[in-house]
Structures are given as C-alpha cells and as structure tokens.
Design an enzyme around this catalytic site. Sequence first.
Site, PDB file in Angstrom:
ATOM      1  N   ARG A 276     -16.363   1.822  14.665  1.00 17.07           N
ATOM      2  CA  ARG A 276     -15.394   2.761  14.311  1.00 17.07           C
ATOM      3  C   ARG A 276     -14.135   2.249  15.214  1.00 17.07           C
ATOM      4  NH1 ARG A 276     -15.194   7.413  16.223  1.00 17.07           N
ATOM      5  NH2 ARG A 276     -17.377   7.835  15.715  1.00 17.07           N
TER       6      ARG A 276
ATOM      7  N   ASP B 284       7.996   2.641   4.285  1.00 15.34           N
ATOM      8  CA  ASP B 284       6.835   2.324   3.615  1.00 15.34           C
ATOM      9  C   ASP B 284       7.293   0.949   2.868  1.00 15.34           C
ATOM     10  OD1 ASP B 284       5.294   1.690   1.570  1.00 15.34           O
ATOM     11  OD2 ASP B 284       4.844   3.849   0.854  1.00 15.34           O
TER      12      ASP B 284
ATOM     13  N   LYS C 127      -1.846  -3.091  -2.588  1.00 11.77           N
ATOM     14  CA  LYS C 127      -0.559  -3.937  -3.527  1.00 11.77           C
ATOM     15  C   LYS C 127      -0.648  -5.204  -3.196  1.00 11.77           C
ATOM     16  CE  LYS C 127      -0.972   0.571  -4.855  1.00 11.77           C
ATOM     17  NZ  LYS C 127       0.160   1.263  -4.403  1.00 11.77           N
TER      18      LYS C 127
HETATM   19  C1  LIG Z   1       0.229   2.693  -3.847  1.00  9.51           C
HETATM   20  C2  LIG Z   1       1.276   3.200  -2.955  1.00  9.51           C
HETATM   21  C3  LIG Z   1       0.888   4.037  -1.646  1.00  9.51           C
HETATM   22  C4  LIG Z   1      -0.586   4.706  -1.565  1.00  9.51           C
HETATM   23  O1  LIG Z   1      -1.512   3.656  -1.272  1.00  9.51           O
HETATM   24  P1  LIG Z   1      -3.124   3.495  -1.645  1.00  9.51           P
HETATM   25  O2  LIG Z   1      -3.489   2.248  -1.075  1.00  9.51           O
HETATM   26  O3  LIG Z   1      -3.093   3.829  -3.300  1.00  9.51           O
HETATM   27  O4  LIG Z   1      -3.499   4.711  -0.951  1.00  9.51           O
HETATM   28  C5  LIG Z   1       1.771   4.385  -0.793  1.00  9.51           C
HETATM   29  N1  LIG Z   1       3.221   3.939  -1.114  1.00  9.51           N
HETATM   30  C6  LIG Z   1       3.452   2.886  -2.005  1.00  9.51           C
HETATM   31  C7  LIG Z   1       4.863   2.678  -2.146  1.00  9.51           C
HETATM   32  C8  LIG Z   1       2.480   2.722  -2.944  1.00  9.51           C
HETATM   33  O5  LIG Z   1       2.905   1.845  -4.001  1.00  9.51           O
END
Ligand SMILES: *Cc1c(COP(=O)(O)O)cnc(C)c1O
Length: 382
Positions: A45, A169, A194
Amino acid sequence: MKDDSIEVHGCHKYDATGAISNPIYLSSTYRHPGFRQSTGYDYGRVSNPTRDRLEETVSLLERGERTWALSSGMAAINLVMILFNTGDHVLLSEDLYGGTVRLAKDVYGHYGISFEYVDTTDPALVRSKLRPNTKAIFIETPSNPMMFISDIAALAELAHGNSAMLIVDNTFLSPHFQKPLELGADIVLHSGTKYLGGHNDVIAGFLTLKKRDTEIAKRLEVLVKSEGPNLGSMDAWLLLRSIKTLGIRVERQAENALKIAHWLKEQPQVTQVYYPGLPDHPGYALQQRQASGNGGMVSFKVSSAELAQAVLGRLQLIAFAESLGGVESLLTYPIAQTHAEMPKELTERTGLDDKLLRLSVGIEDAEDLMDDLQQALGKDIL
Ligand SMILES: *Cc1c(COP(=O)(O)O)cnc(C)c1O
C-alpha cells in the site's frame, strides 16, 4: 529528454535480466534483511516498484516532483478535496466533469466547505470572487464538455496572490499537450482512465505536485498511506505500457479531431462546433499559447434533441458510450450521461443542453469516422 522519449522509456531501470518491459511486482509485502534494514520496500500500500516507475514517469511528463498513481480519477480529485477544512471556500470552473460536481455537492459540501462555480475564462471575474478564505481555484481547460479555455498562468497568479492553490484537471489534453505545472499550477490531476490509459480498458487516476517539500506534499503522503487509494501493480503496468504510445495516439487523435471539427461545421444538421483548434473558437489564441496541441475532444450541437438522440442509435463504427481518450471513438450525450446530475443553473449558464453531443475522437481513419457520423446524422433536418 523530450516527451516522446520519456513516454517510451520513462525512468525504466534495467534489472539483472535486462528486461525491456517493466516487471510487474505482485508482492504485497517485502522481506527485510534484518532488524532496521530494508530494501526500500516494506508493504504494497505504501509503495510498489511497478507503481513507482509509473509515478516517476508521470512526474517527468508533467514536470512535477511527486506523483501518486491512484485507483481512479475521482480518487485523485477526492485527495485534493480532503485537503480543505470546514469554513474553506473553493472556486470551481462552472463547466466541469459531473463527478467532480457531485463530490463537491454530495460529499464535501456536508463538511461545511463552500464551493462556488465561476466562469474561469474570465480572470477579472475570478478575482472578484476571491475571499480571504478561498483556498483553491479548481479548473479544467479545455472544460468538459463545452471546451472553454481558461488562462492557467493568469489564474495561478490570482490564486497565489490570495495564498490559494491552482488545481488543474488536465485529463482532456494529457501532459503530452499541456503542462499546467510549468504555467504556475500547484497540483495537476488526471483521470488516467482517459488519454494516459488510452485503450478504454483500465480505471486509474494521477495527482502530481509541483513541489515535493511542502506541507501539502507531507499531508498527501499521510493521506495516501492512511487511506490506500493506490493503483494496483497490474494496472500500473498497463498504464506504463499505454504511456509508451501516448504521443502518437494523441497526435493522431488531434489530427482526426481537427478534420472532423471542420467537417461538422459544414453539415446542415450541425448548429455549433466546439473545438479549440478551430480559429473561430473564442479560446483559440490562448489555447495555442498555453498548449502544444488541441486534443481529441469535439463537442457539437445538432438542430434538435430528437436528432441528437436518433444519432446515438444509428452509430455503427463509433460507440455510444461514456468516457473518452481511448483509441476507439466514443460519442457521449452529456445531458443524460456524464453531466446528468449537473445542477440546471450551471448547465443553463454554460449552454450544455439536450442538443449537445460530445465526441471523443479515436485513432481510426478520419474518413470512416465522418462517414459514420454522416449516416447517423441522416438526411433530414429534424
Ligand atoms: C473521467 C473524468 C474524471 C473522473 O475520472 P475516473 O477515472 O472516471 O474516476 C475526472 N475528470 C475528467 C475531466 C474526466 O473526464
């Protein structure tokens, strides 16, 4: 080293066998040579050699000093939210991933943290919203799904002038195209599901800090160790493998996206196209200044909600599905999927409605993708 080389080699260390591919370490625990002696690894962990390689690679790409590879993008966003305390005020981009909005509203809102949504494309407006207790500005640029572009450097300056952090983000562009930490951001995070994962086959997240020796870094070390949101070693290996092709994937996706965005503009059923690589996009100049590519996400509006919904059912090559960033093209209907829980007040402000479709452009042949869109749009203007 340049990004294309970092992506392929990361910080790969050859072991005694000379293995080119990173070994997957599946051990949850590590044998100590003796009392007060350690190989550097104690318990999975806390650290794992495969995950360490991945974290170092992402740090190199983001030009940060410390990365945590996590079980999802939401786990990364959760870690930044945990940093706030009761009474803190946080500014968020008003166009944002729906899961972030839900986390703020349904989880952290209950702890007395106040979240305020603001149009972060307008730094003067953001300045007017800063309060003495504003601890962070949290943005997406390009934003999801309306593709608004916010000025990372200007917002970093505003945040720092208020002793607050700028959190970006960076999911939509990946570090291959945009490096928020170099532009002044303090924390960059990703849904690794993504573009970094890139194959629609793994859920992962990343959080990268600009500086290692800060109070925030120490706090995050304790949080990650205590809460255990880390990525497993199999998934860490998949991510390492995916990142080797990040550059060629996202460049092809951006090339396809630009062709498709131009083509969509010519279609009689399409009323609006949102892509920051189009010179008439309001954020075009800023996007060209702060990023080295425009990404593979194209949103567009069609003439009616009925048509938008009909398109989803007629697709053949492109899949009607949530998510983005993979080699397979996906079409999403944000109002009913990713942004279904978004407060109406926000969607009205940003223009996200039932005519909007969001296309994550894959690496297929662009002509084939346009043919599929053409047949799905049909002949009639509904
Ligand atoms: C998909 C996404 C998230 C969340 O990520 P997960 O891997 O699904 O938990 C956060 N921010 C953006 C811009 C996203 O496209």
